[in-house]
Design an enzyme around this catalytic site. Structure first.
Site, PDB file in Angstrom:
ATOM      1  N   GLY A 253      -3.729  -0.551   1.116  1.00  0.00           N
ATOM      2  CA  GLY A 253      -4.143   0.605   1.901  1.00  0.00           C
ATOM      3  C   GLY A 253      -5.477   0.383   2.584  1.00  0.00           C
ATOM      4  CG  ASP A 254      -8.709  -0.429   0.175  1.00  0.00           C
ATOM      5  OD1 ASP A 254      -8.635   0.811   0.241  1.00  0.00           O
ATOM      6  OD2 ASP A 254      -8.824  -1.048  -0.901  1.00  0.00           O
TER       7      ASP A 254
END
Length: 303
Positions: A253-254
């Site tokens: 997600g980052d």
């Protein structure tokens, strides 16, 4: 310049244990130490993509020194506030072979005194028009629940693009500040609206609600189901995932946040930014660590 703020960075100690057994003796078959925390991950991927970035946040003790040294070794610029007491946390990520999934043990991290927070806010005073600020991750002890709101207020009116990747009340609290981008995953979105597993129609409805509350763009990561972007023009864009073997979820997600920002800064086009974000998230999911720029750009034509 893209500045990232990680209030509670960590050394992520990731191990592979074949047939993990709770309460018994387990031996690793592979281990790796990642220099992380959500914002730190964003800066690492941005740096790999050739985007100018600086990682900000708090560090403490010998574990903090190890994290800073690891970033320096990778060429990732950092400007942390150092705490006089405590230790930067160590998070343990246990991956079990044979379909056992992943188990995470996340530490609390050091307490942050008011003087340290003020030192960080003063560092943010250098941000100017055209810069971007990413706030990502959980809040450590000693900081008020509205600290993200305080930070956004500090840079308001200076033409800074603001991005928030947080969960539950922390995310809800920043919406009135009209962040440029928020990036919940589908599970966090369900928690925020008091629901369980969401259908795609429900995900879009929840994203529209966040937009009504102030978020300009909402990027929802959905693990193996891909991602959905609701942009400020009202367009809803849906992307799946390319063929590949998912090896890890930590940092995906980052990486998506980093890819989206890199794509936006390069093209000023939401569709292109979404494709770059999806490629970055997938590339990390297919890798043993955070994806490199080469790995990300290799996947980009598949979107």
């Amino acid at each position: 310049m893209v500045y990232t703020v990680t209030l509670n960075p960590a050394l992520d100690y990731e191990v592979l244990v074949d047939g993990f057994r709770a309460g018994g003796l387990n031996r690793t078959s592979r281990e790796h130490m990642h220099f992380g925390g959500k914002g730190v991950n964003v800066s690492t991927v941005l740096h790999s993509l050739g985007v100018e970035t600086t990682a900000l946040g708090f560090l403490a003790g010998f574990t903090g020194r190890a994290l800073e040294d690891g970033l320096k070794a990778g060429g990732v610029p950092a400007d942390f506030v150092w705490l006089e007491e405590g230790l930067t946390r160590v998070n343990v990520k246990i991956r079990s072979g044979g379909g056992g999934g992943e188990t995470e043990i996340n530490s609390q991290g050091p307490a942050i005194p008011p003087a340290a927070l003020e030192a960080l806010l003063q560092k943010l005073d250098r941000l100017k028009e055209g810069d971007a600020l990413v706030l990502a991750g959980s809040l450590p002890a000693g900081l008020p629940a509205d600290v993200y709101q305080t930070i956004l207020a500090r840079v308001e009116g200076r033409g800074v693009l603001t991005v928030v990747d947080a969960a539950r009340d922390v995310l809800k609290g920043v919406l009135a500040r009209r962040p440029f981008l928020v990036k919940p995953n589908s599970a966090e979105l369900g928690e925020l609206f008091g629901k369980g597993s969401l259908t795609e129609a429900e995900i879009l409805s929840c994203a529209e609600n966040l937009q009504e509350q102030g978020a300009r763009n909402i990027l929802v990561s959905m693990a193996g189901d891909g991602s959905l972007l609701l942009d400020e023009t009202g367009a809803a864009r849906r992307l799946g995932v390319p063929p590949g073997t998912a090896r890890r979820s930590v940092g995906a997600g980052d990486s998506m946040v980093a890819g989206f920002l890199a794509g936006w800064l390069e093209t000023r086009d939401y569709a292109a930014a979404h494709r770059m974000g999806a490629a970055a998230g997938s590339a990390t999911a297919f890798s043993e660590g955070l994806a490199t720029g080469e790995e990300i750009r290799k996947l980009l034509p598949l979107f």
